[in-house]
Design an enzyme around this catalytic site. Structure first.
Site, mmCIF file in Angstrom:
data_model
loop_
_atom_site.group_PDB
_atom_site.id
_atom_site.type_symbol
_atom_site.label_atom_id
_atom_site.label_comp_id
_atom_site.label_asym_id
_atom_site.label_seq_id
_atom_site.Cartn_x
_atom_site.Cartn_y
_atom_site.Cartn_z
ATOM 1 C CD GLU A 136 -2.765 1.149 -0.319
ATOM 2 O OE1 GLU A 136 -2.052 2.030 -1.237
ATOM 3 O OE2 GLU A 136 -3.819 0.651 -0.346
ATOM 4 C CG ASP B 30 -6.220 3.127 -4.703
ATOM 5 O OD1 ASP B 30 -6.150 2.038 -5.714
ATOM 6 O OD2 ASP B 30 -5.750 3.701 -4.495
HETATM 7 O O1 AHR Z 1 0.680 0.640 -3.429
HETATM 8 C C1 AHR Z 1 0.249 1.052 -4.739
HETATM 9 C C2 AHR Z 1 -1.181 1.353 -4.792
HETATM 10 O O2 AHR Z 1 -1.190 2.626 -4.328
HETATM 11 C C3 AHR Z 1 -2.115 0.512 -4.320
HETATM 12 O O3 AHR Z 1 -2.390 -0.617 -4.859
HETATM 13 C C4 AHR Z 1 -3.441 1.287 -4.018
HETATM 14 O O4 AHR Z 1 -4.370 0.925 -3.179
HETATM 15 C C5 AHR Z 1 -2.687 2.690 -3.787
HETATM 16 O O5 AHR Z 1 -3.097 3.747 -4.760
#
Ligand code: AHR
Ligand code: AHR
Length: 497
Positions: free
Chosen positions: A221, A296
């Site tokens: 994340e 996300d």
């Molecule tokens: O960590 C990369 C990405 O960043 C994740 O998958 C996403 O949730 C956020 O936009």
């Protein structure tokens, strides 16, 4: 003299050879809590559902099971159910009995999908044909805007609890966008902060490793980690094989990334050690499962998934090495993308519509706009040339084809926002992929249909005399199911000029 210990070793070996990946993880004390595959059973005794497909002709669904306990998927069931129409993969079943099935992903904070209600798109069921030990099966070919998810799960690690994840991918299908992932993510489809995810990422983006990629990285994340810290990790190798095994595993302040060729050899450890700084220790895993998207719902990435699992507990390297041996023994091999009459590379062709309204219309272009024009032997030579195409080897995949304009050499039919255009090859990976089409038999039984290589649910279609890359029943007006089979079927003939 015969030794009891060698007998035991032989028995163990025999068990491991017939065992599936999840039997191996269980023997190692780190059982699977989710197991997904459209290609094969991941437990030696599994005979249940692998995945569900939905066909475009009538919206009916059908589920595919293994040919035998622990065996390869019964692809013939899919082929007959989907004959003469289109099919999408609607569910990838969890083989562990915990009900962690992957379905069409809902909208997230980063992106709404293009389908009704903001859902992501579903993968075409025939986008990733392969063989396993010579038997045909299909993987999950995931274009941008496509994704699967389950938010309410059973048994998946939360907080700082230990887990292991492996998956098998297509090493030639990737991009650098966020995020082609498989693994643990937020239950809300929202970026809730560092450490709220622990998933395998595959692609050429993120913090990068040695060479030019693609790499297996970890999506923790707000960071695609190639190693233990932010930044490039030269111990993380570029993967050039057709089939790739990727592993991410994590426990309290310890985690690892491993990868290898899924068709031969062993795994390399790209990183093993403590957690990165900046909110990743302890982890705050939430236990949802994603495939093909970020936590996300960031949905601009692409890749192909064949199989993968998540475990409870931190698997040993030895257990994973046995799983890798099992994957190699499954003998993944590429299968033909062409399904129907092939086109001859080097030939010059015309493409005539077969819809009853329009059998005097041919795929042509006016400037950069691709359309379906009335052309005949008495048309002007300019009109004839505009409806004449050179068949060349597919710019992104030489098994398929690209269509070069005979009046504007160096320009090809490509899709852009799913509208077909004729434009100059700018040499980019995006152009090459958008300009590559794989022939299959015409869906109405006449001639050929031309499926987009990078969006295999999308076909050449004439609609109000304009050419599109249309998906049967998709979100745009030109995706209408009415007349779809006729509108996507073209007779290949000699070029006019
Ligand atoms: O960590 C990369 C990405 O960043 C994740 O998958 C996403 O949730 C956020 O936009
Ligand atoms: O046609 C669909 C997509 O639209 C293409 O892949 C891309 O080039 C454009 O954004």
């Amino acid at each position: 003299m015969f030794q009891a210990s060698s007998f035991l070793a032989l028995c163990l070996l025999a068990t491991l050879v017939s065992a599936g990946p999840c039997d191996i993880y269980a023997s190692g004390g780190t059982p699977c809590v989710a197991a997904h595959s459209t290609t094969r059973a991941l437990f030696s005794a599994y005979t249940g559902l692998l995945y569900q497909v939905k066909r475009g002709s009538d919206g009916a669904t059908n589920s595919i099971t293994p040919l035998s306990a622990g065996g390869v998927a019964n692809a013939a069931t899919q082929d007959s159910f989907c004959a003469g129409t289109t099919c999408l993969i609607t569910i990838i079943y969890d083989q562990t009995g915990r009900g962690n099935h992957l379905r069409q992903a809902p909208p997230g904070s980063a992106a709404q999908g293009p389908e009704a209600g903001g859902l992501d798109s579903l993968a075409a069921a025939d986008g990733a044909p392969v063989t396993l030990n010579g038997q045909k099966a299909y993987g999950v070919f995931i274009p941008p805007s496509t994704g699967y998810r389950v938010d309410a799960t059973n048994g998946i690690a939360t907080g700082d609890a230990a887990e292991g994840i492996y998956a098998v991918f297509d090493g030639t299908h990737f991009n650098g966008n966020c995020c082609f992932d498989y693994g643990n993510a937020e239950t809300s489809g929202t970026d809730t902060g560092n450490g709220h995810m622990e998933a395998i990422y595959f692609g050429s983006g993120g913090n990068k490793g040695a060479g030019s990629g693609p790499w297996v990285e970890a999506d923790l994340e707000n960071g695609l980690f190639s190693g233990g810290t932010t930044g490039q990790n030269n111990n993380n190798p570029t993967l050039t094989s057709r089939f790739v095994t990727g592993i991410v595993k994590g426990e309290a302040n310890n985690w690892a990334i491993r990868s290898g060729n899924a068709a031969s050899g062993s795994l390399t450890t790209a990183y093993s050690g403590v957690r990165p700084s900046g909110g990743y220790n302890p982890m705050k895993k939430e236990g949802a499962i994603i495939l093909g998207i970020g936590g996300d719902n960031s949905d601009r990435a692409q890749g192909t998934f064949y199989e993968g699992v998540m475990t409870s507990g931190y698997p040993s390297d030895a257990t994973e090495n046995s799983v890798q041996a099992n994957i190699v023994a499954a003998k993944y091999a590429a299968a033909s993308l062409i399904n129907g009459p092939a086109l001859t590379v080097g030939s010059a062709v015309s493409l005539r519509a077969t819809t009853p309204c329009c059998t005097n219309r041919y795929v042509a272009h006016t400037g950069s706009a691709a359309n379906a024009q009335i052309v005949s032997s008495s048309s002007s030579s300019a009109a004839k040339l505009s409806a004449s195409w050179n068949v060349v080897a597919g710019l992104a995949n030489s098994e398929c084809v690209s269509f070069e304009s005979r009046d504007t050499t160096g320009s090809f039919i490509r899709h852009f926002n799913f509208v077909l255009q004729v434009s100059a090859n700018d040499g980019s990976k995006q152009f090459r992929e958008d300009a590559t089409f794989c022939p299959r038999a015409g869906l109405n039984g006449q001639g050929n249909a031309f499926r987009s290589w990078n969006y295999p649910a999308h076909y050449f279609r004439h609609y109000n005399a304009v050419m599109y890359a249309a998906a049967n029943g998709g979100p745009s007006d030109f995706d209408a199911t009415w007349s779809f089979n006729d509108d996507v079927s073209f007779l290949v003939g000699a070029a006019f000029a």
